[in-house]
Enzyme design. Structure first.
Site, PDB file in Angstrom:
ATOM      1  N   CYS A   2      -6.431  33.067  60.152  1.00  0.00           N
ATOM      2  CA  CYS A   2      -6.492  32.399  61.275  1.00  0.00           C
ATOM      3  C   CYS A   2      -6.713  30.856  61.063  1.00  0.00           C
ATOM      4  CB  CYS A   2      -7.621  33.269  62.229  1.00  0.00           C
ATOM      5  SG  CYS A   2      -7.376  32.804  63.987  1.00  0.00           S
TER       6      CYS A   2
ATOM      7  N   HIS B 281      -7.002  38.747  61.753  1.00  0.00           N
ATOM      8  CA  HIS B 281      -8.429  38.915  61.286  1.00  0.00           C
ATOM      9  C   HIS B 281      -8.518  40.309  60.559  1.00  0.00           C
ATOM     10  CE1 HIS B 281     -10.397  35.280  62.576  1.00  0.00           C
ATOM     11  NE2 HIS B 281      -9.368  35.429  63.911  1.00  0.00           N
TER      12      HIS B 281
ATOM     13  N   GLU C 150     -10.469  41.180  58.113  1.00  0.00           N
ATOM     14  CA  GLU C 150     -12.031  41.367  57.941  1.00  0.00           C
ATOM     15  C   GLU C 150     -12.605  42.046  59.249  1.00  0.00           C
ATOM     16  OE1 GLU C 150     -10.557  38.631  58.961  1.00  0.00           O
ATOM     17  OE2 GLU C 150     -11.947  37.381  60.168  1.00  0.00           O
TER      18      GLU C 150
HETATM   19  N1  GLN Z   1      -8.111  28.366  67.654  1.00  0.00           N
HETATM   20  C1  GLN Z   1      -9.027  28.342  66.340  1.00  0.00           C
HETATM   21  C2  GLN Z   1      -8.851  26.934  65.732  1.00  0.00           C
HETATM   22  O1  GLN Z   1      -7.705  26.324  66.142  1.00  0.00           O
HETATM   23  C3  GLN Z   1      -9.017  29.340  65.545  1.00  0.00           C
HETATM   24  C4  GLN Z   1      -9.286  30.434  65.654  1.00  0.00           C
HETATM   25  C5  GLN Z   1      -9.779  31.709  64.660  1.00  0.00           C
HETATM   26  O2  GLN Z   1      -9.994  31.476  63.560  1.00  0.00           O
HETATM   27  N2  GLN Z   1     -10.196  32.629  65.150  1.00  0.00           N
HETATM   28  O3  GLN Z   1      -9.422  26.670  64.676  1.00  0.00           O
END
Ligand code: GLN
Length: 193
Positions: A80, A172, A174
């Site tokens: 992410c 995610h 995890e």
């Molecule tokens: N939207 C977040 C960002 O731009 C990332 C979201 C996440 O890691 N759950 O950093």
């Protein structure tokens, strides 16, 4: 010998990755300094807030050493926010990223329905059983270079990518009990060692 895997610990969901990696048989360590980075054989950049983490990586003197280790073959996995930090380009962000994988990502890309959702993902590299993909304000992949393998897509956009020793997931792993992506990454670390 247990593979020694670091989880970047400057901000974000660090402990969940530490637990999942330990459950997969690794010695998992939180990495906040260049010296701690030296001691690991693989690195996870977790979810969190990308603008904050890009700033902190510079302040903690970690950007250049991470780039050097990855160029030297160390496996790296961004989840992410970690994928955003590792990407070559971010569609809507001015800050320079680590440029570890030749993709362009767009932040918070999945609109409201999938803003925070669990989606069954087809990931042939992990077997026939769908993987529970947990998306939290996730980025998607808008462009992938010729060296990049798309391991999973959702809604027509890549969400799991690999380029040599670097992988990125929009979701995610995890936060689930399914450890197959962690096991996939640990296999990369064992192979590289
Ligand atoms: N939207 C977040 C960002 O731009 C990332 C979201 C996440 O890691 N759950 O950093």
């Amino acid at each position: 010998m247990k593979p020694v895997v670091g989880v970047l610990g400057v901000q974000g969901d660090v402990e969940e990755h530490v637990r999942a990696l330990a459950g997969g048989g690794a010695e998992a360590r939180v990495v906040k300094t260049p010296a701690e980075l030296e001691a690991v054989e693989g690195l996870v950049i977790p979810g969190g807030e990308s603008t904050t983490v890009i700033r902190l990586l510079e302040r903690f003197g970690l950007s250049a050493p991470i780039k050097a280790r990855v160029a030297g073959g160390m496996p790296l996995w961004g989840t992410c926010m970690g994928l955003i930090v590792a990407a070559r380009d971010v569609a809507d962000l001015e800050q320079p990223t680590l440029d570890l994988i030749d993709v362009t990502v767009r932040r918070n890309a999945f609109g409201r329905q999938v803003a925070s959702a669990e989606v069954p993902l087809e990931i042939p590299a992990l077997g026939s059983e769908p993987f529970p993909g947990i998306f939290i304000r996730a980025p998607w992949i808008e462009r992938a270079g010729p060296q990049v393998e798309i391991l999973a897509s959702h809604d027509g956009h890549g969400v799991f990518v690999r380029q040599a020793n670097v992988i990125g997931t929009s979701f995610h792993p995890e936060l689930t009990h399914d450890r197959r992506v962690h096991d996939y990454f640990l296999e990369m670390v064992r192979t590289a060692a």
